[in-house]
Scaffold this motif. Structure first.
Motif, PDB file in Angstrom:
ATOM      1  N   CYS A   1       0.862  -1.178   0.000  1.00  0.00           N
ATOM      2  CA  CYS A   1       0.000   0.000   0.000  1.00  0.00           C
ATOM      3  C   CYS A   1       0.906   1.238   0.000  1.00  0.00           C
ATOM      4  CB  CYS A   1      -0.855  -0.053   1.255  1.00  0.00           C
ATOM      5  SG  CYS A   1      -1.640   1.483   1.710  1.00  0.00           S
TER       6      CYS A   1
ATOM      7  N   CYS B   1       0.538   2.909   3.994  1.00  0.00           N
ATOM      8  CA  CYS B   1       1.048   2.240   5.188  1.00  0.00           C
ATOM      9  C   CYS B   1       2.166   1.246   4.874  1.00  0.00           C
ATOM     10  CB  CYS B   1      -0.088   1.562   5.954  1.00  0.00           C
ATOM     11  SG  CYS B   1      -0.818   0.182   5.080  1.00  0.00           S
TER      12      CYS B   1
ATOM     13  N   CYS C   1      -6.204  -1.299   0.106  1.00  0.00           N
ATOM     14  CA  CYS C   1      -5.505  -1.757   1.301  1.00  0.00           C
ATOM     15  C   CYS C   1      -6.472  -2.352   2.325  1.00  0.00           C
ATOM     16  CB  CYS C   1      -4.722  -0.616   1.923  1.00  0.00           C
ATOM     17  SG  CYS C   1      -3.730  -1.153   3.312  1.00  0.00           S
TER      18      CYS C   1
ATOM     19  N   CYS D   1      -5.447  -0.116   5.906  1.00  0.00           N
ATOM     20  CA  CYS D   1      -5.879   1.260   6.148  1.00  0.00           C
ATOM     21  C   CYS D   1      -6.994   1.694   5.200  1.00  0.00           C
ATOM     22  CB  CYS D   1      -4.678   2.206   6.044  1.00  0.00           C
ATOM     23  SG  CYS D   1      -4.029   2.336   4.370  1.00  0.00           S
TER      24      CYS D   1
HETATM   25 ZN   LIG Z   1      -2.536   0.784   3.726  1.00  0.00          ZN
END
Ligand SMILES: [Zn+2]
Length: 122
Positions: free
Chosen positions: A80, A83, A101, A104
């Motif tokens: 991602c 993150c 993702c 998140c």
């Molecule tokens: Zn993420």
């Protein structure tokens, strides 16, 4: 001074993804035909035409399934852009592949244009 929205980093994966696809569609097709044809031939000889289905099934198990699994595994491992954890899911927005993702929820844009047989680099 209004600040411009910071551009989201694009996940670079088109080249690596393209490497997972057969280099030549024709070669892959010939290979598939080589595996299928003996079954069709045998089926015709023995008047058991359904034998051809085994050939198709074999191509599916030997090439199609591992190919799909390889692509799936690769896409699931892409990080991602926010993150950095493996995104896990992917989706296509306007033909551009995006990573969705699982950690998140961020949608990361990739450089993959999903159009035709093989992905293209944008
Ligand atoms: Zn993420």
């Amino acid at each position: 001074m209004p600040t411009l929205p910071t551009p989201q980093p694009v996940v670079i994966c088109a080249d690596a993804l393209r490497d997972l696809y057969p280099k030549s569609q024709m070669k892959a097709g010939i290979k598939a035909a080589c595996i299928c044809s003996p079954f069709f031939l045998l089926g015709t000889l023995l008047k058991m035409e359904w034998l051809g289905v085994i050939g198709i099934g074999l191509v599916f198990v030997l090439f199609v399934v591992p190919h799909i699994l390889r692509i799936k595994r690769f896409l699931a491992s892409l990080p991602c852009s926010v993150c950095g954890l493996p995104a896990g899911r992917h989706t296509t927005v306007n033909l551009i592949m995006h990573l969705e993702c699982e950690h998140c929820g961020h949608l990361s844009r990739t450089d993959c244009l999903m159009f035709g047989h093989t992905p293209t680099k944008v």
